[in-house]
Design a protein around this motif. Structure first.
Motif, mmCIF file in Angstrom:
data_model
loop_
_atom_site.group_PDB
_atom_site.id
_atom_site.type_symbol
_atom_site.label_atom_id
_atom_site.label_comp_id
_atom_site.label_asym_id
_atom_site.label_seq_id
_atom_site.Cartn_x
_atom_site.Cartn_y
_atom_site.Cartn_z
ATOM 1 N N LEU A 178 23.545 10.929 13.640
ATOM 2 C CA LEU A 178 22.669 10.794 14.807
ATOM 3 C C LEU A 178 23.100 11.727 15.935
ATOM 4 O O LEU A 178 22.264 12.410 16.544
ATOM 5 C CB LEU A 178 22.660 9.347 15.307
ATOM 6 N N LEU A 179 24.391 11.771 16.217
ATOM 7 C CA LEU A 179 24.876 12.627 17.302
ATOM 8 C C LEU A 179 24.602 14.101 17.012
ATOM 9 O O LEU A 179 24.229 14.861 17.908
ATOM 10 C CB LEU A 179 26.374 12.402 17.532
ATOM 11 N N LEU A 180 24.764 14.502 15.765
ATOM 12 C CA LEU A 180 24.476 15.886 15.384
ATOM 13 C C LEU A 180 22.984 16.200 15.530
ATOM 14 O O LEU A 180 22.606 17.294 15.964
ATOM 15 C CB LEU A 180 24.929 16.148 13.945
ATOM 16 N N LEU A 181 22.138 15.234 15.185
ATOM 17 C CA LEU A 181 20.697 15.438 15.337
ATOM 18 C C LEU A 181 20.314 15.519 16.803
ATOM 19 O O LEU A 181 19.484 16.357 17.190
ATOM 20 C CB LEU A 181 19.932 14.297 14.646
ATOM 21 N N LEU A 182 20.926 14.695 17.647
ATOM 22 C CA LEU A 182 20.643 14.729 19.082
ATOM 23 C C LEU A 182 21.051 16.062 19.691
ATOM 24 O O LEU A 182 20.395 16.561 20.618
ATOM 25 C CB LEU A 182 21.364 13.591 19.800
ATOM 26 N N ILE B 177 16.826 8.220 24.103
ATOM 27 C CA ILE B 177 18.256 8.474 24.254
ATOM 28 C C ILE B 177 18.565 9.964 24.176
ATOM 29 O O ILE B 177 17.782 10.760 23.648
ATOM 30 C CB ILE B 177 19.093 7.722 23.192
ATOM 31 N N SER B 178 19.742 10.322 24.717
ATOM 32 C CA SER B 178 20.252 11.681 24.645
ATOM 33 C C SER B 178 21.777 11.611 24.640
ATOM 34 O O SER B 178 22.357 10.541 24.832
ATOM 35 C CB SER B 178 19.752 12.498 25.838
ATOM 36 N N LEU B 179 22.424 12.742 24.419
ATOM 37 C CA LEU B 179 23.884 12.788 24.402
ATOM 38 C C LEU B 179 24.447 12.808 25.820
ATOM 39 O O LEU B 179 23.889 13.451 26.718
ATOM 40 C CB LEU B 179 24.371 14.038 23.673
#
Length: 293
Positions: free
Chosen positions: A32-36, A97-99
């Motif tokens: 998920l973090l990589l996709l964001l 959401i975002s990083l």
């Protein structure tokens, strides 16, 4: 209100805490973090569709999604936008959401990227800008759904700016800036697409201008064809309504002549059908009859 809007900046995570968070993340967390990092924004509904499609029902999927992202929010690697964003993405009540800076630090560490992460505050981005990013994420979500249904394989996906191209025209450096570039394996063939999201925010003549001055010029340069065995991607404009689709088609057909064959203009609802059809929409009942007339 201001306190909530500054939420990303307020989530301070020490180096020690970040190491601990990194050690506790699951493969799905990292995915998920990589996709964001690639798409910048995702709605909770898009996350449910991509990561929890195997839930027994939608309610169960939403609960799993909420637990998933709330845990990452607590860890300080993602944050929720203060206001909900409506628009193209399914589920108007979805949160977005975002990083956080800590999330970016982790992702850059995994990818061994040695450059500063984006410093621009989310509060500096316009409502339209965020909605546009979410619309791009929605198209990616549709592709993931088709892949999960074994209708295609996403061979390559590039969001902006990775999707952008540079080329030389008479000694001047030019840029082509699609929203998304994808290569899809469908029925043992790889189909490639430059995808443009249009939210009916610009007059048609600006769309025509981009098609003429960017896409056709890039096509004529031959750069893409030399790199991909003579193949040039379909250029697809994805629009929010049939009215907008018909308006853009009319202007593009008038201005582009035979070059219109390089372009497709479709609604968000038609996207999956176009992709499965290898760049062509299936003919509706009565189309053959109408052609004969």
């Amino acid at each position: 209100m201001n306190n909530q809007q500054n939420q990303p900046e307020n989530k301070r995570v020490s180096r020690k805490q970040l190491i601990e968070v990194d050690q506790q993340l699951t493969d799905k967390d990292k995915e998920l973090l990589l996709l964001l990092r690639k798409c910048r924004f995702l709605s909770t509904e898009q996350i449910r569709q991509i990561f929890f499609h195997d839930s027994p029902n939608q309610t169960a999927g939403k609960k799993r999604t909420n637990r998933f992202i709330n845990r990452l929010d607590t860890a300080g690697v993602i944050f929720f936008l203060e206001r909900r964003i409506g628009g193209i993405q399914k589920g108007s009540s979805s949160r977005v959401i975002s990083l956080t800076p800590a999330g970016y630090k982790l992702v850059y560490k995994w990818l061994e990227i040695d450059k500063p992460y984006p410093k621009k505050r989310i509060t500096e981005l316009s409502y339209f800008n965020i909605t546009h990013h979410l619309a791009i994420s929605e198209i990616y979500t549709q592709l993931m759904e088709l892949q999960l249904q074994d209708k295609l394989e996403v061979h390559l996906s590039q969001f902006e700016p990775a999707a952008w191209r540079t080329f030389n025209q008479r000694g001047i450096l030019k840029f082509l800036k699609p929203d998304l570039y994808v290569e899809l394996l469908v029925d043992d063939y790889i189909d490639s697409y430059f995808l443009e999201i249009d939210l009916d925010s610009e007059p048609p003549h600006r769309i025509v201008k981009k098609c003429q001055e960017a896409y056709l010029t890039y096509f004529q340069s031959g750069v893409e064809q030399r790199q991909h065995d003579g193949v040039f991607p379909f250029i697809v404009w994805i629009v929010p309504s049939t009215k907008r689709r018909d308006t853009l088609l009319k202007h593009l057909t008038q201005k582009l002549g035979e070059s219109i064959l390089l372009f497709r203009v479709i609604t968000f609802e038609e996207f999956s059908l176009l992709i499965i059809g290898g760049g062509e929409l299936p003919e509706k009942e009565g189309d053959e009859h109408d052609k004969e007339k």
